[in-house]
Design a protein around this motif. Sequence first.
Motif, mmCIF file in Angstrom:
data_model
loop_
_atom_site.group_PDB
_atom_site.id
_atom_site.type_symbol
_atom_site.label_atom_id
_atom_site.label_comp_id
_atom_site.label_asym_id
_atom_site.label_seq_id
_atom_site.Cartn_x
_atom_site.Cartn_y
_atom_site.Cartn_z
ATOM 1 N N GLY A 298 0.747 -1.275 0.129
ATOM 2 C CA GLY A 298 -0.042 -0.014 0.108
ATOM 3 C C GLY A 298 0.921 1.216 0.012
ATOM 4 O O GLY A 298 0.397 2.430 0.462
ATOM 5 N N TRP A 299 1.925 1.101 -0.634
ATOM 6 C CA TRP A 299 2.829 2.370 -0.611
ATOM 7 C C TRP A 299 3.256 2.795 -1.987
ATOM 8 O O TRP A 299 4.314 1.884 -2.524
ATOM 9 N N PRO A 300 2.231 3.486 -2.857
ATOM 10 C CA PRO A 300 2.639 3.723 -4.190
ATOM 11 C C PRO A 300 4.139 4.620 -4.023
ATOM 12 O O PRO A 300 4.308 5.403 -3.311
ATOM 13 N N VAL A 301 5.032 4.423 -5.166
ATOM 14 C CA VAL A 301 6.239 5.183 -5.494
ATOM 15 C C VAL A 301 6.538 5.485 -6.833
ATOM 16 O O VAL A 301 5.727 5.015 -7.804
ATOM 17 N N VAL A 302 7.213 6.708 -6.913
ATOM 18 C CA VAL A 302 7.704 7.110 -8.353
ATOM 19 C C VAL A 302 9.242 6.446 -8.527
ATOM 20 O O VAL A 302 10.127 6.577 -7.659
ATOM 21 N N PRO A 303 9.091 5.474 -9.718
ATOM 22 C CA PRO A 303 10.496 5.003 -9.874
ATOM 23 C C PRO A 303 11.619 5.997 -10.360
ATOM 24 O O PRO A 303 11.469 6.735 -11.259
#
Length: 266
Positions: free
Chosen positions: A206-211
């Motif tokens: 549940g932790w969206p990240v920007v690659p």
Amino acid sequence: MFLLSKLLGFATDPATVFLLLILLGGLMTLSRRWLSLGRKVLGVTLLTVTFMAVVPLEYWAETWMEARFRAPNPLPEKVDGIIVLGGAINPVVSEARGQVSVGGGVTRMTTLIPLAKRYPEARLVFSGGSGSPFNPELREADYAKIFYDDLGFDTDRIVFERDSRNTRENATLSKELMQPRPGETWLLITSAGHMPRSVGCFRAVGWPVVPIPVDYYTTGLDKPWWTELRFSPQKGIFGLAPLIHEGLGLVMYRLMGWTDTLLPKP
């Protein structure tokens, strides 16, 4: 699961597999009963090694894997936090030599510095414990702190997560430490070939990240296939190792429910 992954990695190492097949085939040729089969094992093994030495299948597959995720251009205007995944430092060698020993993945760590300066309010976390079952007391995060100190970077800004042993634990333990809030923007720095599995792990908790992919192995240039032919048994065999590692990781993580899909995409 941690020990199983290490054993599986050893059992699927291409150099080990090819060497065992050659030894097996050679031993079989010493017996009249198994002579024919032994010759076939040797022949198929040598043909496979020769094919891999000439045709860069591992390079083409890695090119595709590394192109899966790209850094946003332009970067976000506001960033709440930056995550750096370990894997660049060898804690065992670092301890033995009394200095930080880094490998080719060091751009994972250096990329943090300009980003941290660009986003002075961002929270920073380095996630990396011990990946060795024989030296669990040697943690990568401890040497990462020394690394950044030596570069003159303010390590008081960084939270060092030192207990994770794999990518799944990078995500779960970092989340426990940093407590990201919904709607926040977090950058994730890791090797390009490792990014799909990493993004999948963070999404699954549940932790969206920007690659922010770094540490590229391939050029990514679109060239005629015949121009990339070579004769290099070393590249053909050893180049397969990281690809097999990531491929098995993607499958095992999906089976364990540690990623949201088999091959995460943007």
